[in-house]
Design a protein around this motif. Structure first.
Motif, short mmCIF file in Angstrom:
data_model
loop_
_atom_site.label_atom_id
_atom_site.label_comp_id
_atom_site.label_asym_id
_atom_site.label_seq_id
_atom_site.Cartn_x
_atom_site.Cartn_y
_atom_site.Cartn_z
N LEU A 41 0.83 -1.21 0.00
CA LEU A 41 0.00 0.00 0.00
C LEU A 41 0.86 1.26 0.00
O LEU A 41 0.55 2.23 -0.70
N ILE A 42 1.94 1.25 0.77
CA ILE A 42 2.84 2.40 0.81
C ILE A 42 3.47 2.62 -0.55
O ILE A 42 3.55 3.76 -1.04
N ALA A 43 3.89 1.54 -1.20
CA ALA A 43 4.49 1.66 -2.53
C ALA A 43 3.50 2.21 -3.55
O ALA A 43 3.87 2.99 -4.43
N GLY A 46 1.69 5.90 -1.37
CA GLY A 46 2.47 6.84 -0.58
C GLY A 46 2.36 6.52 0.90
O GLY A 46 1.74 5.53 1.28
N ASN A 47 2.93 7.36 1.73
CA ASN A 47 3.00 7.03 3.15
C ASN A 47 2.11 7.88 4.06
O ASN A 47 2.28 7.88 5.27
N GLN A 48 1.13 8.59 3.50
CA GLN A 48 0.20 9.36 4.32
C GLN A 48 -0.72 8.41 5.08
O GLN A 48 -1.41 7.58 4.50
N ARG A 49 -0.76 8.54 6.39
CA ARG A 49 -1.53 7.64 7.26
C ARG A 49 -3.01 7.62 6.90
O ARG A 49 -3.63 6.56 6.82
N GLU A 50 -3.60 8.77 6.65
CA GLU A 50 -5.03 8.84 6.34
C GLU A 50 -5.37 8.03 5.08
O GLU A 50 -6.33 7.28 5.06
N THR A 51 -4.56 8.20 4.05
CA THR A 51 -4.77 7.46 2.80
C THR A 51 -4.60 5.97 3.03
O THR A 51 -5.39 5.15 2.55
N ALA A 56 -6.45 0.44 3.48
CA ALA A 56 -6.42 -0.80 4.26
C ALA A 56 -7.85 -1.27 4.56
O ALA A 56 -8.15 -2.46 4.49
N LYS A 57 -8.72 -0.32 4.88
CA LYS A 57 -10.13 -0.65 5.12
C LYS A 57 -10.76 -1.24 3.87
O LYS A 57 -11.47 -2.25 3.94
N ALA A 58 -10.49 -0.65 2.72
CA ALA A 58 -11.02 -1.17 1.46
C ALA A 58 -10.45 -2.55 1.15
O ALA A 58 -11.15 -3.43 0.65
N LEU A 59 -9.18 -2.75 1.46
CA LEU A 59 -8.52 -4.03 1.21
C LEU A 59 -9.15 -5.13 2.08
O LEU A 59 -9.35 -6.26 1.62
N ARG A 60 -9.45 -4.82 3.32
CA ARG A 60 -10.07 -5.81 4.22
C ARG A 60 -11.45 -6.22 3.73
O ARG A 60 -11.87 -7.35 3.94
N LYS A 61 -12.17 -5.31 3.09
CA LYS A 61 -13.52 -5.61 2.62
C LYS A 61 -13.54 -6.52 1.41
O LYS A 61 -14.56 -7.11 1.10
N GLN A 62 -12.41 -6.63 0.71
CA GLN A 62 -12.36 -7.47 -0.49
C GLN A 62 -12.45 -8.93 -0.17
O GLN A 62 -12.08 -9.48 0.73
#
Length: 62
Positions: A41-43, A46-51, A56-62
């Motif tokens: 996800l960082i790659a 980027g490394n903004q926590r909010e993004t 990560a939330k969207a990834l968990r829903k998959q």
């Protein structure tokens, strides 16, 4: 360069460093994804926590 843990202020609280294993591990545990997924996800986003939290939330829903 490693984080100086003696400097505890606001400077990088809104970012997650892929180079710091403890930051990746903490974020992975907090969001319920694997450390490898965090690094991907960082790659990608980027490394903004909010993004990263949103992705990560969207990834968990998959």
């Amino acid at each position: 360069m490693a984080d100086d843990k003696s400097k505890r202020d606001f400077r990088d609280r809104d970012r997650i460093s892929a180079d710091e294993d403890y930051e990746v591990e903490y974020f992975a545990t907090k969001t319920g994804i694997t450390p490898q997924q965090v690094k991907e996800l960082i790659a990608k986003h980027g490394n903004q926590r909010e993004t990263l939290e949103r992705e990560a939330k969207a990834l968990r829903k998959q």
